[in-house]
Scaffold this active site. Structure first.
Site, PDB file in Angstrom:
ATOM      1  N   SER A 123     -86.836  33.767  55.054  1.00  0.00           N
ATOM      2  CA  SER A 123     -86.223  34.185  56.313  1.00  0.00           C
ATOM      3  C   SER A 123     -86.973  35.390  56.903  1.00  0.00           C
ATOM      4  O   SER A 123     -88.174  35.315  57.137  1.00  0.00           O
ATOM      5  CB  SER A 123     -84.734  34.475  56.091  1.00  0.00           C
ATOM      6  OG  SER A 123     -84.062  34.705  57.288  1.00  0.00           O
ATOM      7  N   ASP A 165     -81.144  23.873  59.854  1.00  0.00           N
ATOM      8  CA  ASP A 165     -81.046  25.338  59.840  1.00  0.00           C
ATOM      9  C   ASP A 165     -80.392  25.827  61.123  1.00  0.00           C
ATOM     10  O   ASP A 165     -80.890  25.572  62.221  1.00  0.00           O
ATOM     11  CB  ASP A 165     -82.458  25.939  59.691  1.00  0.00           C
ATOM     12  CG  ASP A 165     -82.441  27.418  59.326  1.00  0.00           C
ATOM     13  OD1 ASP A 165     -81.603  28.157  59.878  1.00  0.00           O
ATOM     14  OD2 ASP A 165     -83.275  27.840  58.505  1.00  0.00           O
ATOM     15  N   HIS A 178     -79.561  27.195  56.570  1.00  0.00           N
ATOM     16  CA  HIS A 178     -80.398  28.380  56.362  1.00  0.00           C
ATOM     17  C   HIS A 178     -80.225  28.977  54.975  1.00  0.00           C
ATOM     18  O   HIS A 178     -81.178  29.548  54.431  1.00  0.00           O
ATOM     19  CB  HIS A 178     -80.052  29.441  57.421  1.00  0.00           C
ATOM     20  CG  HIS A 178     -81.015  30.585  57.465  1.00  0.00           C
ATOM     21  ND1 HIS A 178     -82.332  30.421  57.879  1.00  0.00           N
ATOM     22  CD2 HIS A 178     -80.883  31.903  57.150  1.00  0.00           C
ATOM     23  CE1 HIS A 178     -82.950  31.597  57.811  1.00  0.00           C
ATOM     24  NE2 HIS A 178     -82.095  32.499  57.364  1.00  0.00           N
TER      25      HIS A 178
END
Length: 286
Positions: A169, A234, A263
């Site tokens: 991320s 996501d 995610h």
């Protein structure tokens, strides 16, 4: 041409957001620290995990964890953690974690991951996270990963070709930045983002001068093998970011697109560990 509507363009040109504000809005959500460092045997530090760290192993496994502080070029003191997961590891993973966790919360995951793919794990907390001083910012993020990189190299004597950079991320941002400047054994980008503006305004098709985290413009300079991992559903960083980052990597390997994953749950799918094992044990070995 640029993918933004007239109203959005007017907002950008009349009151363009500063990169630091984009960064703060999109990225940094440091939790309350879930650990502390305590002095043990003089100057040596030991980690003390709170209940919120949800440590999943026994006290004995903590003996494989070494923790210490290092200082960045921007004079922040950052917390570092080295976990010896296996006695015969060829690779050490320099892991840059996501935006809403700290070393304490990640420690069980690190031990489990390293044990399963036969790698040691080195990680650090960004400025303003956990026991690290300062405030989270884009500039600090780059200084933080630089300090972690040099600490790993000098303290443990690990050669660049035996380091795998892993970013998850927001952690893909410092990972791409470092990998664009140093050649390493490999790079893993887990749910990467193209840039801050492209997350905030999905139709953006160029990098604005006030954009933050412009990984899409740096990743083409990465000369190491790159594995991109992304969930197709996501909800935070759209799957299109992973596709674009993969397409820009000169040495991209077969990516892992996890069908149906969001995610924060990619690691729960069996193909996640299978793909990492294949990458580390077979592809890099050959």
């Amino acid at each position: 041409m640029n993918g933004l509507g007239v109203r959005e363009l007017c907002c950008l040109f009349c009151c363009p957001p500063w990169p630091s504000k984009i960064a703060a809005k999109l990225a940094f959500l440091p939790p309350e620290p879930t650990y502390t460092f305590v002095e043990e045997n003089g100057a040596k530090q030991a980690v003390c995990l709170s209940d919120r760290a949800e440590w999943q192993y026994s006290e004995r496994e903590k003996e494989n964890m070494e923790v210490f502080y290092t200082r960045t070029s921007r004079q922040n003191r950052i917390a570092c953690m080295f976990i010896r997961c296996t006695p015969n590891a060829r690779y050490t993973i320099l892991f840059s974690h996501g935006n809403a966790v700290d070393l304490g919360q990640m420690s069980s995951f690190y031990l489990g991951l390293g044990t399963r793919i036969n790698c040691n794990i080195f990680s650090y907390d960004y400025s303003g996270y956990g026991m690290s001083t300062g405030k989270p910012s884009e500039k600090n993020l780059y200084a933080d990963v630089d300090a972690a990189w040099h600490a790993l190299r000098t303290r443990y004597g690990i050669s660049p070709e035996n380091v795998i950079l892993y970013g998850q991320s927001i952690g893909t941002v410092p990972t791409v930045d470092l990998a664009s400047r140093y050649e390493v054994g490999a790079v893993i980008l887990h749910s990467p983002l193209m840039s801050g503006m492209r997350v905030a305004f999905p139709k953006t098709q160029r990098t604005w001068c006030f954009d933050a985290f412009p990984s899409i413009d740096k990743v083409s300079k990465v000369t190491s093998p790159v594995l991109v991992i992304h969930g197709t559903e996501d909800e935070v960083i759209d799957f299109s970011h992973g596709l674009a980052i993969h397409d820009k990597c000169p040495k991209a390997v077969e990516p892992l697109w996890v069908e149906g994953a969001g995610h924060n749950d990619v690691e729960l799918y069996s193909q996640y560990l299978d793909r990492l094992k294949q990458f580390v044990s077979v592809e890099l070995a050959n």
